[in-house]
Write a protein that holds these residues in place. Structure first.
Motif, PDB file in Angstrom:
ATOM      1  N   ARG A 281       0.834  -1.200   0.000  1.00 56.83           N
ATOM      2  CA  ARG A 281       0.000   0.000   0.000  1.00 56.83           C
ATOM      3  C   ARG A 281       0.871   1.253   0.000  1.00 56.83           C
ATOM      4  N   ASN A 284       2.429   1.623  -3.320  1.00 60.85           N
ATOM      5  CA  ASN A 284       1.454   2.091  -4.317  1.00 60.85           C
ATOM      6  C   ASN A 284       1.219   3.596  -4.189  1.00 60.85           C
ATOM      7  N   GLU A 288       2.034   6.005  -7.075  1.00 60.88           N
ATOM      8  CA  GLU A 288       1.030   6.909  -7.644  1.00 60.88           C
ATOM      9  C   GLU A 288       1.515   8.355  -7.613  1.00 60.88           C
TER      10      GLU A 288
END
Length: 528
Positions: A281, A284, A288
């Motif tokens: 997470r 990510n 991003e």
């Protein structure tokens, strides 16, 4: 050691005292029909009576041999089946000493039972009304099958316990009051305890405070509905107070009449999985953020490049137009003083400026392809191909061209950009087949194989050497000279950019003098 010495009665008198006339027939019938081995001895150990089962067990009746040799004579062993049982410890021997011995388990192996069998032996002294020892009565109960079944059960329980204790999963049992009745080593170690520290304690002592309400709901479901439950991301509490993330599969434990007795749970430690998920997470989020930053940088760079290309292209047009105009003026106004060489030089200057103008147009065309908004609709590719074919035929009506265009090809995409793809591919085919008396240009699809539709444009023209295949889609890269075939080397580069914007691929195959085929797909990368 010998039997206690008592004033002996003749055997017949002892028998008469043990079996009174009015009871003898009944007693013999009872003893004779018993499934256990039964026998009666006098105070010296002489047999007074033995039923058939006892004879079958011991092989033959008691004799006047010394009672100290009974174990060896009749094959009496400890239950370990190897160690001879001491005669002086036999229940019969101790009964003849006036004792009330406890039952014992013996293994009897003799000619009657060469493989041996297990028996439970019970013996009691027999006294007259004055308390005088008259003898003893002994019972031999066959426990062989029972002991074998118990041994099988013990082995099964041992294997089961071994499985539970060596399993890399936690096993936890609670009763109806939610107190621990069993916990294996893995579950206890997971929480930093020994199994003994957990037994008897309430479940909630080991459940994270925030999970108590959830535990109540799941246990109520098991108790009221008799259903198994799967509880993910459940926190137990270690001895040091830190939480441990688990996956719990629990089912109710019920009695024979269906009453709720408690719960059995299998516990999987998912702490590492949770840590991995959290790391993914975080990665990510970072990815991003990096993508947003990189996208913003690329968008800025693209805008800068487009602005630069546009500015350069327009700035270059002015001097190029001047060069073209002045060379033309020289050719028209000053042609007489110039010789053939001078006029040739002027012609070359004009041709080069025209070539530069075409290259600038190519740069602007690629820039427009990259910056144009993609508007996707259902596009009739067969119709576009037909329109392009008619346009090519109008350009050179004197040429003989056979178009083979597959009907009914419709796909999603930007109509204007896909028309540009067909104009470039079919235009190349039209250009490179001009030396053929009959040009052949095809547009269609390959037989579908379940991996997506593949379109192609095929011709029978000049072809190309596959050794230079990688140069096909480069900007300003050409496989033929300007004298052989005109062009500025941006057509296939434009096609590639349009196909990429449609999440597809484009590639070419050819042989020198035998034509070329260009293939492309649409939305292939998006469907993977």
């Amino acid at each position: 050691m010998s039997a206690r010495s008592n004033p002996a009665l003749p055997p017949d008198e002892v028998a008469e005292s043990l079996f009174q006339a009015e009871h003898e027939t009944l007693l013999r019938a009872i003893l004779g029909n018993s499934t256990d081995g039964l026998f009666v001895v006098d105070a010296q150990g002489h047999k007074l009576y033995a039923n058939d089962v006892a004879h079958g067990i011991l092989g033959h009746g008691f004799t006047r041999y010394d009672p100290n040799g009974w174990s060896e004579r009749y094959g009496l062993f400890y239950p370990d089946t190897r160690t001879l049982y001491p005669s002086e410890q036999l229940p019969l021997y101790r009964s003849l000493q006036g004792e009330e011995p406890p039952e014992v388990d013996l293994f009897i192996r003799n000619p009657s039972h060469p493989e041996g069998r297990h028996f439970r032996v019970k013996s009691r002294p027999v006294r007259d009304r004055q308390g005088k020892l008259l003898g003893a009565i002994t019972n031999l109960k066959d426990t062989h099958e029972q002991r074998q079944a118990e041994a099988v059960q013990r082995r099964t329980e041992l294997r089961f316990q071994l499985m539970l204790e060596t399993a890399q999963e936690g096993v936890w049992m609670i009763d109806a009051d939610r107190r621990t009745t069993y916990v294996n080593q893995y579950a206890a170690s997971l929480l930093g305890y020994t199994p003994e520290e957990i037994l008897g304690r309430h479940l909630f002592e080991f459940v994270y405070q925030a999970e108590h309400a959830r535990s109540d709901r799941e246990l109520a479901t098991q108790q009221n509905e008799g259903q198994a439950v799967l509880v993910n991301d459940f926190r137990l509490m270690r001895k040091d107070g830190t939480p441990v993330w688990t996956l719990i599969a629990a089912c109710p434990v019920q009695g024979e009449s269906g009453e709720y007795l408690g719960s059995l749970a299998m516990i999987t430690d998912i702490s590492q999985r949770r840590e991995n998920e959290e790391q993914v997470r975080r990665l990510n989020v970072e990815l991003e953020q990096r993508i947003r930053e990189r996208t913003a940088q690329l968008e800025f760079s693209n805008r800068e490049l487009e602005s630069f290309a546009y500015s350069v292209a327009h700035d270059l047009r002015v001097p190029l137009r001047s060069i073209s105009h002045f060379t033309q003026a020289l050719s028209e106004d000053c042609a007489t003083p110039l010789d053939a060489t001078g006029r040739d030089y002027l012609q070359r200057i004009r041709a080069s400026s025209q070539r530069m103008t075409e290259l600038i147009d190519g740069i602007l065309a690629i820039s427009r392809v990259n910056s144009a908004e993609l508007v996707e609709t259902d596009v009739d590719l067969s119709g576009l191909a037909q329109a392009v074919a008619e346009q090519l035929q109008r350009w050179a009506p004197e040429r003989t061209i056979r178009f083979q265009l597959q009907d009914g090809l419709v796909d999603r995409g930007d109509a204007q950009l896909l028309r540009l793809v067909l104009e470039n591919l079919m235009g190349n085919a039209w250009k490179f087949t001009r030396e053929k008396p009959v040009a052949e240009i095809q547009f269609g699809t390959l037989p579908e194989t379940g991996k997506g539709r593949v379109y192609f444009v095929r011709d029978n023209g000049a072809g190309f050497d596959m050794e230079y295949q990688k140069k096909l889609f480069g900007v300003f890269q050409r496989l033929h000279t300007q004298q052989e075939f005109e062009g500025h080397g941006v057509g296939l580069a434009t096609v590639q950019r349009i196909i990429r914007r449609h999440k597809g691929r484009v590639w070419g195959e050819g042989r020198v003098g035998e034509g070329a085929t260009f293939f492309f797909t649409l939305h292939e990368l998006a469907s993977r």
